[in-house]
Design an enzyme around this catalytic site. Structure first.
Site, short mmCIF file in Angstrom:
data_model
loop_
_atom_site.label_atom_id
_atom_site.label_comp_id
_atom_site.label_asym_id
_atom_site.label_seq_id
_atom_site.Cartn_x
_atom_site.Cartn_y
_atom_site.Cartn_z
N SER A 142 0.87 -1.18 0.00
CA SER A 142 0.00 0.00 0.00
C SER A 142 0.90 1.22 0.00
CB SER A 142 -0.86 0.00 1.27
OG SER A 142 -1.54 1.22 1.42
N TYR A 155 -2.02 0.42 10.83
CA TYR A 155 -2.12 -0.26 9.52
C TYR A 155 -0.85 0.03 8.72
CZ TYR A 155 -3.71 -0.97 4.65
OH TYR A 155 -3.82 -1.35 3.33
N LYS A 159 1.95 -2.47 6.87
CA LYS A 159 2.30 -2.42 5.44
C LYS A 159 3.77 -2.03 5.25
CE LYS A 159 -1.55 -3.86 3.64
NZ LYS A 159 -1.65 -5.09 2.84
N1 NAD Z 1 -8.60 -1.08 -1.55
C1 NAD Z 1 -7.58 -0.22 -1.49
O1 NAD Z 1 -7.71 0.98 -1.78
C2 NAD Z 1 -6.22 -0.71 -1.08
C3 NAD Z 1 -5.15 0.19 -1.12
C4 NAD Z 1 -3.89 -0.25 -0.78
C5 NAD Z 1 -3.68 -1.55 -0.41
N2 NAD Z 1 -4.73 -2.41 -0.33
C6 NAD Z 1 -4.45 -3.80 0.08
O2 NAD Z 1 -4.93 -4.67 -0.94
C7 NAD Z 1 -5.42 -5.87 -0.35
C8 NAD Z 1 -6.87 -6.10 -0.77
O3 NAD Z 1 -7.63 -4.97 -0.37
P1 NAD Z 1 -9.20 -4.85 -0.69
O4 NAD Z 1 -9.53 -3.42 -0.60
O5 NAD Z 1 -9.54 -5.62 -1.90
O6 NAD Z 1 -9.79 -5.56 0.61
P2 NAD Z 1 -11.26 -6.21 0.81
O7 NAD Z 1 -11.60 -6.02 2.26
O8 NAD Z 1 -12.21 -5.71 -0.22
O9 NAD Z 1 -10.99 -7.75 0.51
C9 NAD Z 1 -10.15 -8.50 1.35
C10 NAD Z 1 -10.55 -9.95 1.28
O10 NAD Z 1 -9.69 -10.66 2.18
C11 NAD Z 1 -10.51 -11.55 2.94
N3 NAD Z 1 -9.86 -11.82 4.23
C12 NAD Z 1 -9.85 -11.02 5.33
N4 NAD Z 1 -9.17 -11.63 6.32
C13 NAD Z 1 -8.76 -12.82 5.84
C14 NAD Z 1 -8.02 -13.90 6.39
N5 NAD Z 1 -7.59 -13.88 7.67
N6 NAD Z 1 -7.76 -14.97 5.61
C15 NAD Z 1 -8.21 -15.02 4.34
N7 NAD Z 1 -8.93 -14.04 3.75
C16 NAD Z 1 -9.19 -12.95 4.51
C17 NAD Z 1 -11.84 -10.85 3.10
O11 NAD Z 1 -12.88 -11.78 3.41
C18 NAD Z 1 -12.00 -10.19 1.73
O12 NAD Z 1 -12.66 -11.03 0.80
C19 NAD Z 1 -5.23 -5.71 1.16
O13 NAD Z 1 -4.00 -6.31 1.55
C20 NAD Z 1 -5.18 -4.21 1.36
O14 NAD Z 1 -4.49 -3.83 2.51
C21 NAD Z 1 -5.97 -2.01 -0.68
#
Ligand code: NAD
Length: 179
Positions: A142, A155, A159
């Site tokens: 991130s 958080y 990261k």
């Molecule tokens: N969405 C953003 O803007 C953004 C930005 C930077 C980084 N990220 C990173 O990208 C990744 C995905 O983000 P997202 O926004 O799609 O998240 P999201 O919450 O939409 O999806 C995450 C998925 O992970 C699953 N999950 C949660 N805990 C779990 C566990 N212990 N074991 C297995 N599965 C588990 C959830 O059920 C969900 O389906 C994350 O690592 C997040 O930190 C996201």
């Protein structure tokens, strides 16, 4: 549906970015094991993959449990024969302000974001060694892994750890392996 005889796992791919990554890999011809802790969402997502004719299966597991990650890789190899790409995507945010965050939320965030990335990488790397192949490991970091934000202090710390693991993985040489 054309395949390229390559196999990918994407953790946390029942929805969000993980699902989008898994869909793109499947679209590009990978056999894909989708994975999530949320069984109902994962079942629905697998049906979408099947409806599109993608070579795919699903595994319910928790990335913060080392044994689940090992079983995920083992089940994938039993189903598709090998592993080429492992995406450490599953992650959660801790949004409680730093001054107030409690042990449970802090621990959960580190367990999933940091321990999960370590356990997934270990399980995948061991399979690559077994196969005598290089393989690819991709971590969802991130911008919060490179800068810190007032609202995302803890958080961001998880990261930053993932970012450090990226650097480590890029430098790491398996003892005895030819590069
Ligand atoms: N969405 C953003 O803007 C953004 C930005 C930077 C980084 N990220 C990173 O990208 C990744 C995905 O983000 P997202 O926004 O799609 O998240 P999201 O919450 O939409 O999806 C995450 C998925 O992970 C699953 N999950 C949660 N805990 C779990 C566990 N212990 N074991 C297995 N599965 C588990 C959830 O059920 C969900 O389906 C994350 O690592 C997040 O930190 C996201």
């Amino acid at each position: 549906m054309s395949t390229i005889n390559k196999v990918a796992i994407v953790t946390g791919s029942a929805g969000g970015l993980g699902k989008a990554i898994a869909l793109r890999l499947a679209h590009n011809g990978f056999s894909v094991m989708i994975h999530d802790i949320n069984k109902d969402a994962l079942t629905k997502t697998l049906q979408e993959f099947k409806d599109k004719g993608y070579d795919s299966d699903a595994f319910v597991g928790d990335v913060s449990k080392k044994s689940d990650q090992e079983k995920l890789v083992q089940t994938t190899v039993e189903k598709f024969g090998r592993l080429d790409v492992f995406v450490n995507n599953a992650g959660i945010e801790a949004v409680t302000p730093f001054i107030d965050i409690e042990e449970d939320e802090l621990k959960k965030c580190f367990d999933i974001n940091v321990f999960g990335t370590v356990f997934g990488t270990q399980a995948a790397a061991k399979q690559f060694i077994k196969q005598h192949s290089k393989g690819k490991i991709i971590n969802a970091c991130s911008i919060a892994g490179q800068e810190s934000y007032t609202m995302l202090g803890t958080y961001s710390a998880t990261k930053h750890a993932v970012w450090s693991l990226n650097m480590f993985q890029a430098l790491y040489k398996i003892p005895g392996q030819q590069y």
